[in-house]
Structure formats: structure tokens, C-alpha cells
Design a protein around this motif. Sequence first.
Motif, short mmCIF file in Angstrom:
data_model
loop_
_atom_site.label_atom_id
_atom_site.label_comp_id
_atom_site.label_asym_id
_atom_site.label_seq_id
_atom_site.Cartn_x
_atom_site.Cartn_y
_atom_site.Cartn_z
N MET A 66 0.82 -1.21 0.00
CA MET A 66 0.00 0.00 0.00
C MET A 66 0.86 1.26 0.00
O MET A 66 0.46 2.27 -0.58
CB MET A 66 -0.96 -0.01 1.18
CG MET A 66 -1.97 -1.14 1.09
SD MET A 66 -3.30 -0.96 2.23
CE MET A 66 -4.64 -0.78 1.08
N LEU A 67 2.01 1.21 0.63
CA LEU A 67 2.91 2.36 0.64
C LEU A 67 3.45 2.68 -0.75
O LEU A 67 3.77 3.83 -1.05
CB LEU A 67 4.08 2.11 1.60
CG LEU A 67 3.75 2.15 3.09
CD1 LEU A 67 4.92 1.61 3.90
CD2 LEU A 67 3.40 3.56 3.52
N ILE A 68 3.53 1.68 -1.60
CA ILE A 68 4.10 1.85 -2.94
C ILE A 68 3.21 2.74 -3.81
O ILE A 68 3.70 3.56 -4.57
CB ILE A 68 4.33 0.48 -3.62
CG1 ILE A 68 5.42 -0.29 -2.87
CG2 ILE A 68 4.67 0.63 -5.09
CD1 ILE A 68 5.56 -1.74 -3.28
N PHE A 69 1.90 2.58 -3.68
CA PHE A 69 0.96 3.27 -4.56
C PHE A 69 0.42 4.54 -3.90
O PHE A 69 -0.01 4.52 -2.75
CB PHE A 69 -0.20 2.35 -4.94
CG PHE A 69 0.26 1.10 -5.63
CD1 PHE A 69 0.65 1.13 -6.96
CD2 PHE A 69 0.34 -0.10 -4.93
CE1 PHE A 69 1.09 -0.02 -7.60
CE2 PHE A 69 0.78 -1.26 -5.56
CZ PHE A 69 1.17 -1.22 -6.90
N LYS A 70 0.45 5.63 -4.65
CA LYS A 70 0.03 6.93 -4.09
C LYS A 70 -1.40 6.89 -3.57
O LYS A 70 -1.70 7.47 -2.53
CB LYS A 70 0.18 8.01 -5.17
CG LYS A 70 -0.04 9.40 -4.64
CD LYS A 70 0.27 10.44 -5.68
CE LYS A 70 0.12 11.82 -5.06
NZ LYS A 70 0.48 12.88 -5.99
N LYS A 71 -2.27 6.18 -4.28
CA LYS A 71 -3.69 6.13 -3.92
C LYS A 71 -3.91 5.47 -2.55
O LYS A 71 -4.85 5.82 -1.84
CB LYS A 71 -4.47 5.36 -5.00
CG LYS A 71 -5.95 5.38 -4.82
CD LYS A 71 -6.64 4.72 -6.00
CE LYS A 71 -8.14 4.79 -5.85
NZ LYS A 71 -8.85 4.21 -6.97
N THR A 72 -3.05 4.53 -2.17
CA THR A 72 -3.23 3.80 -0.90
C THR A 72 -2.12 4.11 0.11
O THR A 72 -2.06 3.49 1.17
CB THR A 72 -3.27 2.29 -1.15
OG1 THR A 72 -2.05 1.88 -1.81
CG2 THR A 72 -4.48 1.89 -1.98
N GLY B 82 -1.44 2.78 3.97
CA GLY B 82 -0.24 2.02 4.31
C GLY B 82 0.49 2.60 5.51
O GLY B 82 0.98 1.86 6.38
N VAL B 83 0.56 3.92 5.57
CA VAL B 83 1.20 4.58 6.72
C VAL B 83 0.40 4.31 7.99
O VAL B 83 0.97 4.03 9.05
CB VAL B 83 1.36 6.10 6.48
CG1 VAL B 83 1.84 6.82 7.73
CG2 VAL B 83 2.32 6.36 5.32
N MET B 84 -0.91 4.36 7.88
CA MET B 84 -1.77 4.09 9.04
C MET B 84 -1.59 2.65 9.53
O MET B 84 -1.51 2.40 10.73
CB MET B 84 -3.24 4.35 8.69
CG MET B 84 -3.57 5.80 8.49
SD MET B 84 -5.24 6.00 7.86
CE MET B 84 -5.41 7.79 7.90
N MET B 85 -1.54 1.71 8.58
CA MET B 85 -1.32 0.30 8.96
C MET B 85 0.03 0.13 9.63
O MET B 85 0.14 -0.56 10.65
CB MET B 85 -1.42 -0.60 7.72
CG MET B 85 -2.82 -0.85 7.25
SD MET B 85 -2.86 -1.92 5.80
CE MET B 85 -2.29 -3.46 6.50
N ALA B 86 1.06 0.74 9.05
CA ALA B 86 2.41 0.62 9.62
C ALA B 86 2.45 1.20 11.03
O ALA B 86 3.06 0.61 11.94
CB ALA B 86 3.42 1.32 8.72
N ARG C 54 -10.56 2.67 6.11
CA ARG C 54 -10.06 3.37 4.91
C ARG C 54 -10.49 2.74 3.59
O ARG C 54 -10.66 3.45 2.61
CB ARG C 54 -8.53 3.39 4.97
CG ARG C 54 -7.97 4.12 6.16
CD ARG C 54 -7.97 5.60 5.98
NE ARG C 54 -7.24 5.92 4.77
CZ ARG C 54 -7.33 7.06 4.13
NH1 ARG C 54 -8.10 8.01 4.59
NH2 ARG C 54 -6.62 7.29 3.05
N GLU C 55 -10.56 1.42 3.54
CA GLU C 55 -10.76 0.72 2.25
C GLU C 55 -11.86 -0.33 2.37
O GLU C 55 -11.71 -1.44 1.87
CB GLU C 55 -9.45 0.04 1.83
CG GLU C 55 -8.24 0.93 1.80
CD GLU C 55 -8.19 1.81 0.57
OE1 GLU C 55 -8.88 1.52 -0.42
OE2 GLU C 55 -7.44 2.80 0.61
N ARG C 56 -12.94 0.01 3.04
CA ARG C 56 -13.97 -0.98 3.36
C ARG C 56 -14.44 -1.78 2.14
O ARG C 56 -14.49 -3.00 2.17
CB ARG C 56 -15.17 -0.31 4.02
CG ARG C 56 -16.25 -1.30 4.40
CD ARG C 56 -17.35 -0.68 5.20
NE ARG C 56 -16.79 -0.22 6.46
CZ ARG C 56 -17.32 0.75 7.18
NH1 ARG C 56 -18.41 1.33 6.79
NH2 ARG C 56 -16.76 1.14 8.30
#
Length: 193
Positions: A51-57, A61-65, A125-127
Motif C-alpha cells: 500500500m505504501l508503494i501506490f500513491k492512492k493507498t 499504508g502509513v496508518m497500517m504501519a 479506509r478501504e472498506r
Amino acid sequence: MLKITMLYELDFAILDFIAANLKCAFLDFIMPIITFLGDGGWFWIAVAVVMLIFKKTRKTGVMMAAALLCGLIFGNLLLKPLIARVRPYDLREGIELLISKPSDYSFPSGHTLASFEAAVVLMVRERKRFGWAALALAVLIAFSRLYLYVHYPSDVLGGILLGTAFALFSVWLVDTIWQKLSQRSEKASAQKQ
């Protein structure tokens, strides 16, 4: 002391019910595979990295980390050694484990903690895209810990509650910081013009 004894009795009643009524060859095969997805949080870490790789997600990804980091620090590094709860298979004779014996303490369930941190962030975030599937997997991983007799139900419940709390805190924290950084960036761009 009476409350602790009652908790252990309830925990073992649930574990023994699962062992007596749900054990079968299919689940004996599949539960170690499901629990493997939660080992060290590797699966959820991998999802966060992707998720960190793609700008949209990226924000997700930061929130998950951030949530996974909270769980590692407060759940695994602080609470487990502080509470030092012995695993259920160490207190019951005749339990044959289907996986290797975990080397750390029991409370909270780290597999459940990491799974619910990641799944709750994805639910927030991504329900529609990932949230429900992540939550279903988190529930399966949590159940696998009971089926495999390596955690008490109260360990799993603790992992669910802490994981949810760390996820919601991380969503709020990252969102707050993200907004402030965006505002600064916008102000800097406006000043340049």
C-alpha cells in the motif's frame, strides 16, 4: 484471586469445547496455514508495504504501519513480558500441538493484535475494496489461535480490543499529521507564487 480462577475456568471451557467438538482432519490441516499468515505479522506488514508503494493507498499504508508498530511496542514488547501469562498448553496435559511451541508469553495474542490492527485500518479506509476480506481473515487468524490451543480466549479478546484501539488511534494520528503537512505544503506553494 477468585475472578482470575473463574477467568481461567471459562477460558479452558471454551478451549476444551473447541477441541472436543470442532477438531477434524480438515481444520487440523487448514488452521496451521491460517495461523502462519499471522506469524510475526508478516502478511500484514507485506500488505502495508504494498500500500505504501501506490500513491492512492499510501496514507492507508502509513496508518497500517503505525498501528502495527504500536502493537509491536505495547503488545509484544511491553505487555507480554509484563503480564507473563503462561500458555494454555503448558497447563493442560496431553495437548498435542499442530504447530511449533511459541517462545513468548500468551497475553495478548500477537497474531490477533496485528490482524485486527491491519483489518480495522482497512475497514476504516478501504472498506469496499479490502476491509471486509481483511476482517474475515483477521477473525480466522484469531480463531486459529484457539483451535491450535496456543492462546486463551481472553488473550484473543485482548488482541482484538487492543488491535482495534491501536488501529483507530493510528488512523486519527496519521490523518491529523497528514492534514497538517498538506496545509504547510499548500501555504509554501502559495508563498512561492
